[in-house]
Design an enzyme around this catalytic site. Structure first.
Site, PDB file in Angstrom:
ATOM      1  N   ARG A 119       0.845  -1.190   0.000  1.00 41.25           N
ATOM      2  CA  ARG A 119       0.000   0.000   0.000  1.00 41.25           C
ATOM      3  C   ARG A 119       0.880   1.239   0.000  1.00 41.25           C
ATOM      4  O   ARG A 119       1.872   1.304   0.719  1.00 41.25           O
ATOM      5  CB  ARG A 119      -0.939  -0.003   1.210  1.00 41.25           C
ATOM      6  CG  ARG A 119      -1.927  -1.150   1.072  1.00 41.25           C
ATOM      7  CD  ARG A 119      -3.031  -1.144   2.076  1.00 41.25           C
ATOM      8  NE  ARG A 119      -3.777  -2.405   1.937  1.00 41.25           N
ATOM      9  CZ  ARG A 119      -4.666  -2.841   2.801  1.00 41.25           C
ATOM     10  NH1 ARG A 119      -4.966  -2.129   3.861  1.00 41.25           N
ATOM     11  NH2 ARG A 119      -5.294  -3.987   2.592  1.00 41.25           N
ATOM     12  N   ASP A 172      -5.450 -13.050   5.491  1.00 41.61           N
ATOM     13  CA  ASP A 172      -6.637 -12.605   4.782  1.00 41.61           C
ATOM     14  C   ASP A 172      -7.234 -13.805   4.062  1.00 41.61           C
ATOM     15  O   ASP A 172      -6.531 -14.533   3.380  1.00 41.61           O
ATOM     16  CB  ASP A 172      -6.153 -11.568   3.758  1.00 41.61           C
ATOM     17  CG  ASP A 172      -7.266 -10.978   2.965  1.00 41.61           C
ATOM     18  OD1 ASP A 172      -8.392 -10.943   3.473  1.00 41.61           O
ATOM     19  OD2 ASP A 172      -6.999 -10.541   1.830  1.00 41.61           O
ATOM     20  N   GLN A 199      -1.346 -10.522   5.115  1.00 38.04           N
ATOM     21  CA  GLN A 199      -2.489 -10.602   6.020  1.00 38.04           C
ATOM     22  C   GLN A 199      -2.939 -12.046   6.094  1.00 38.04           C
ATOM     23  O   GLN A 199      -2.824 -12.765   5.107  1.00 38.04           O
ATOM     24  CB  GLN A 199      -3.657  -9.766   5.475  1.00 38.04           C
ATOM     25  CG  GLN A 199      -3.516  -8.286   5.762  1.00 38.04           C
ATOM     26  CD  GLN A 199      -4.758  -7.514   5.366  1.00 38.04           C
ATOM     27  OE1 GLN A 199      -5.438  -7.863   4.407  1.00 38.04           O
ATOM     28  NE2 GLN A 199      -5.063  -6.479   6.087  1.00 38.04           N
ATOM     29  N   HIS A 228     -10.995 -15.647   2.218  1.00 38.03           N
ATOM     30  CA  HIS A 228     -12.313 -15.394   1.647  1.00 38.03           C
ATOM     31  C   HIS A 228     -13.115 -16.674   1.570  1.00 38.03           C
ATOM     32  O   HIS A 228     -12.589 -17.711   1.170  1.00 38.03           O
ATOM     33  CB  HIS A 228     -12.155 -14.766   0.263  1.00 38.03           C
ATOM     34  CG  HIS A 228     -11.424 -13.471   0.324  1.00 38.03           C
ATOM     35  ND1 HIS A 228     -10.068 -13.378   0.081  1.00 38.03           N
ATOM     36  CD2 HIS A 228     -11.831 -12.232   0.690  1.00 38.03           C
ATOM     37  CE1 HIS A 228      -9.679 -12.123   0.263  1.00 38.03           C
ATOM     38  NE2 HIS A 228     -10.725 -11.413   0.634  1.00 38.03           N
ATOM     39  N   HIS A 266     -15.119 -11.778   3.633  1.00 36.26           N
ATOM     40  CA  HIS A 266     -13.696 -11.467   3.809  1.00 36.26           C
ATOM     41  C   HIS A 266     -13.429 -11.545   5.305  1.00 36.26           C
ATOM     42  O   HIS A 266     -14.208 -11.021   6.083  1.00 36.26           O
ATOM     43  CB  HIS A 266     -13.370 -10.034   3.379  1.00 36.26           C
ATOM     44  CG  HIS A 266     -13.860  -9.650   2.023  1.00 36.26           C
ATOM     45  ND1 HIS A 266     -13.007  -9.371   0.991  1.00 36.26           N
ATOM     46  CD2 HIS A 266     -15.111  -9.455   1.537  1.00 36.26           C
ATOM     47  CE1 HIS A 266     -13.705  -9.020  -0.076  1.00 36.26           C
ATOM     48  NE2 HIS A 266     -14.986  -9.061   0.230  1.00 36.26           N
TER      49      HIS A 266
HETATM   50 ZN   LIG Z   1     -10.916  -9.450   1.052  1.00 34.93          ZN
END
Ligand SMILES: [Zn+2]
Ligand SMILES: [Zn+2]
Length: 581
Positions: A305, A325, A323, A327, A456
């Site tokens: 980022r 992260d 992350q 889904h 998410h």
């Molecule tokens: Zn996401």
């Protein structure tokens, strides 16, 4: 009636201005609002006067003297003409008065004792509410008039203020402890990560030790998410702009994305700021049936980022991180179960890390629909589902308007570290928009093509940022399972070196991270270094230990544990590592 703490804080700003003007009659006072934990006031001091913390005792003394002479804040409406006359030597106040004149607002003066200020109000009703020992001046900083660097640089004096002295003392104690625990300082002392000007700001380099902690955090998240059906994938760091055009990030998030150029194509590429758009392409890679759902995908690829250099800070604000992260693509009737499963895993992780938490339902701001994707009907639907989950499961929560993701509402888990500071790390987000944009489908029972829902979620968010939080949370004393070096072996004399080496090998073979110290330094220094490096256990091997066929185990937190055969030490430590105590 007692006034709010904001009123107390703002009243103290007046008191600060009154004191400063008595001591420095040539100074010009500008504005003085209440802020989190205190207040400030901006002044223009005459040339040659540089205020520093050394001046605080005198200013504070004067404030306390003046406070005794104040009873309350007397309000008086004045005309612009009279107001300008009163402040004829103060161009800052004149500017404020002219602004009020232009917007046809009421101009009010507030007077207490001999001090009068131009102000909108918001003071204590009785100055007795200001406890003379529950506030303190803290620091001086430069501040541009009205925050504009084209304007004059003023001197801002900050103060802390609380309802009681006890609260003030507690706040100061936590601040001091936080300074000692600063992860940038501890990270350097413990040798966990470094920054290099040649590599760039916000781009930390993890040493072997730091990388070990990072890996342990990732492994644990992976273990937890595998238990609820997530499969780890791996995806590239760069993507065509097209992907982000479909996802909507190109439109709403582009200024935070870093652009990459290829030598061979004119197409725009970006470093990815998140994994979601790519995961939709794994989902879309084959036809899906209602029976296949949920499809759950997890990814630890690096994310980038383009944070403003001024906003980068240690590991807590980075340009490159990953992350935990993930889904889940599911049917609408599976949303609730998915949320509850993820919430269960988050609770387990936070219990392991010994962190408290509260839940925040983050909603969109219906007055700023341009900030979000999708229309009000989709938002109302998704927000209702999340509220139902919280209500049906009797989960206590607060609501926060305007805190949603661009594509949907979130259940954010706000955690509290050991100093009581709040961090937002875990999140579960419902998205009815992205699957639609990517035209994802599955074949339902009735043979019709339907759009799946996308969830998410992150358990601890970014392992790198979380590592920064953990360094401060544990003050560098990582629990055994997370420690980069779990055991130090300290032989007392040369004659114990061979045994130390053998012992080290046994621990290493058992999967324990060990540092066998065969350096030619005295024993006391070895023990001190183990403490400085915050190594949880030290195994000491001396002549007596060797004769008795044992080693002496010492713990960083509890001192001497005892003398045991090495097998016993290995099984004790292995158990402690496995249980993540
Ligand atoms: Zn996401
Ligand atoms: Zn005021």
């Amino acid at each position: 009636m007692s006034s709010s703490i904001e009123h107390i804080r703002h009243s103290l700003a007046h008191l600060l201005a009154a004191a400063v003007l008595e001591i420095y009659p040539e100074a010009k006072n500008t504005i003085g609002p209440s802020i989190d934990n205190g207040f400030y006031y901006d002044f223009e001091f005459p040339k040659g006067v540089a205020i520093s913390e050394k001046d605080f005792p005198a200013i504070e003394k004067k404030m306390r003297e003046i406070l005794k002479t104040w009873k309350n804040f007397e309000e008086k409406e004045v005309s612009a003409k009279d107001a300008k006359k009163f402040f004829k030597d103060n161009p800052y106040k004149i500017e404020l008065i002219e602004d009020l004149e232009n917007t046809k607002e009421k101009i009010t003066f507030y007077t207490s004792g001999k001090f009068t200020d131009l102000c909108r109000g918001g003071h204590v009703e009785d100055t007795k509410e200001i406890k003379p020992d529950a506030w303190k001046l803290t620091r001086v900083a430069g501040a541009y008039w009205r925050g504009d660097e084209k304007n004059a640089m003023l001197t801002r004096i900050y103060g802390l203020s609380f309802t009681t002295k006890k609260e003030l003392d507690e706040y100061i104690a936590i601040e001091e402890e936080a300074k000692k625990r600063d992860h940038k300082k501890l990270g350097k002392e413990l040798g966990l990560f470094v920054f290099s000007d040649l590599v760039g700001p916000g781009l930390p380099l993890y040493t072997f030790k730091g990388a070990t902690i990072r890996r342990e955090i990732i492994n644990y998240s992976n273990e937890l998410q595998k238990n609820i059906g997530y499969q780890e994938v791996h995806t590239p760091n760069i993507n065509k702009a097209e992907l982000f055009k479909v996802s909507g990030h190109y439109e709403k998030y582009k200024e935070s994305m870093m652009k990459v150029m290829s030598n061979y194509s004119k197409e725009e590429y970006f470093l990815k700021p998140m994994n979601c758009p790519q995961h939709t392409q794994i989902y879309a890679s084959e036809p899906r049936s209602y029976k296949d759902l949920p499809i759950r995908i997890a990814d630890f690829a690096n994310l980038y980022r383009d944070e403003k250099p001024g906003e980068l800070s240690g590991l807590t604000r980075l340009r490159c991180f990953c992350q935990d992260d993930a889904h889940a693509f599911c049917r609408e009737d599976q949303i609730k179960e998915e949320f509850i499963n993820v919430l269960g895993v988050i609770k387990k992780a936070l219990a392991t890390y010994k962190m408290n938490y509260s839940i925040r339902l983050s909603l969109w701001d219906p007055e700023k629909p341009e900030k979000y994707l999708g229309d009000a009907s989709v938002w109302n639907k998704s927000q209702k589902i999340l509220e139902e989950i919280l209500v049906e499961n009797k989960i206590e929560h607060i609501k926060a308007i305007g805190e949603a993701a661009i594509y949907g509402p979130k259940m954010d888990v706000v955690t509290k570290d050991s100093l009581g500071r709040e961090w937002q790390i875990s999140t579960i987000q419902l998205d009815l928009i992205m699957p639609e944009r990517f035209k994802l489908t599955y074949t339902d029972k009735d043979g019709k093509q339907k759009t799946p829902v996308m969830i998410h979620r992150a358990i601890i968010g970014s392992p790198e940022r979380f590592m920064g939080i953990l360094i401060e949370h544990y003050a560098g004393n990582f629990p055994l399972w997370l420690s980069p070096v779990q055991v130090k072996i300290a032989p007392v004399k040369d004659s114990n070196f061979k045994k130390a080496e053998e012992t080290g090998k046994l621990l290493k073979d058992a999967g324990i991270r060990v540092d066998t110290d065969l350096n030619d330094v005295n024993f006391g220094k070895k023990i001190r270094e183990a403490k400085d490096m915050k190594i949880p256990y030290t195994v000491i091997i001396g002549d007596k230990d060797m004769e008795a066929g044992v080693v002496t185990l010492e713990s960083l937190d509890h001192g001497k544990v005892g003398a045991f055969p090495i097998e016993e030490v290995i099984s004790k430590l292995t158990k402690e590592i496995k249980e993540k105590k």
